[in-house]
Design a protein around this motif. Sequence first.
Motif, mmCIF file in Angstrom:
data_model
loop_
_atom_site.group_PDB
_atom_site.id
_atom_site.type_symbol
_atom_site.label_atom_id
_atom_site.label_comp_id
_atom_site.label_asym_id
_atom_site.label_seq_id
_atom_site.Cartn_x
_atom_site.Cartn_y
_atom_site.Cartn_z
ATOM 1 N N GLU A 50 0.824 -1.202 0.000
ATOM 2 C CA GLU A 50 0.000 0.000 0.000
ATOM 3 C C GLU A 50 0.862 1.257 0.000
ATOM 4 O O GLU A 50 2.036 1.221 0.382
ATOM 5 N N ILE A 51 0.300 2.366 -0.399
ATOM 6 C CA ILE A 51 1.003 3.645 -0.388
ATOM 7 C C ILE A 51 1.538 3.910 1.023
ATOM 8 O O ILE A 51 0.795 3.819 2.007
ATOM 9 N N GLY A 52 2.825 4.222 1.102
ATOM 10 C CA GLY A 52 3.448 4.514 2.394
ATOM 11 C C GLY A 52 4.088 3.323 3.069
ATOM 12 O O GLY A 52 4.865 3.482 4.017
ATOM 13 N N SER A 53 3.792 2.110 2.610
ATOM 14 C CA SER A 53 4.417 0.929 3.224
ATOM 15 C C SER A 53 5.863 0.794 2.753
ATOM 16 O O SER A 53 6.249 1.314 1.706
ATOM 17 N N PHE A 54 6.666 0.114 3.544
ATOM 18 C CA PHE A 54 8.092 -0.042 3.251
ATOM 19 C C PHE A 54 8.360 -1.413 2.637
ATOM 20 O O PHE A 54 7.774 -2.417 3.053
ATOM 21 N N LEU A 55 9.268 -1.448 1.659
ATOM 22 C CA LEU A 55 9.642 -2.698 1.009
ATOM 23 C C LEU A 55 11.161 -2.823 0.942
ATOM 24 O O LEU A 55 11.871 -1.832 0.732
ATOM 25 N N ASP A 56 11.647 -4.050 1.110
ATOM 26 C CA ASP A 56 13.065 -4.348 0.868
ATOM 27 C C ASP A 56 13.179 -4.905 -0.547
ATOM 28 O O ASP A 56 12.599 -5.952 -0.852
ATOM 29 N N VAL A 57 13.907 -4.196 -1.393
ATOM 30 C CA VAL A 57 14.013 -4.596 -2.795
ATOM 31 C C VAL A 57 15.459 -4.534 -3.261
ATOM 32 O O VAL A 57 16.263 -3.740 -2.760
ATOM 33 N N PHE A 58 15.778 -5.376 -4.234
ATOM 34 C CA PHE A 58 17.092 -5.345 -4.880
ATOM 35 C C PHE A 58 16.978 -4.452 -6.107
ATOM 36 O O PHE A 58 15.994 -4.508 -6.849
#
Length: 279
Positions: A50-58
């Motif tokens: 969702e908008i504002g959520s944090f993600l760990d991405v490469f």
Amino acid sequence: MNEKQINEHIYVGELNTLAVNRVSEPGIYLISDDQTEVLLPNAYVTKSMEIGSFLDVFIYTDSEDRLVATTLKPYVYLYEFASLEIVDSMKFGAFVDIGLPKHILVPKNKQKGTYSIGNRKVLQLQLDEKTNRLIASEKYDLLKEIKDLEKNAEVEIILYSKTPLGYKVIVNNSYDGMIYHTEIFENLKIGDTKRAYVKNVRDDNKIDISLQKIGEKASGDKVFDVLAKEGGKLDFTYKSEADEIKEKFGISKKAFKASLTKLIAENKIILEESCIRVK
């Protein structure tokens, strides 16, 4: 949004913590603290993003050199080492699989030896400063000054070359090291990763490595333990082949013979014509 929890900048070849900023037709756009955006394609988007959520991405670059994010975890990160499979070979270089949809180029000038499809090479993931593209290289960028490593420190190694003296290894993704053949009592191959120990830090900033902790269980104890676990009897004697001894007990023939002599003297085992057994 707590901006302090996301990356200040976006870093290619690394795991980045970014915030979901907006939704678009090709996917969702993630943003760093400096307001740089990167696309996470629809293939990796889930309903929980969702908008504002944090993600760990490469982060890597696509075929048009645009930044792109993925939730997939690659086999190797920037400046780390891994044994990678060669999936294509061309005049200007070869491509290797790092666990992402896009294969990574090993430029011709970063290669050593031959590159055949299906074979593996121990390579370092690097960043081409001119293009900002990820490349793989057999010409390693290692730290020259060794810090924070003392005798008997536990380290992670990857074997990258076999020499008459032993195996050359990369230590903690940072330093050059060596395991001498006289220190090896198990079957090893290029590309193996192991937990190991620092035996010595040399004046030339090379590291001598041991696969066993200094002062670990003596070879005699190893022989007795294996013998006890396998029913108290094994078809081994002083005349047994070195390769068979190494495979069964993980020690050299010289150490095995010394162990037999010691165990017999301690009255722990009996040596018969074709076997040894616990007394």
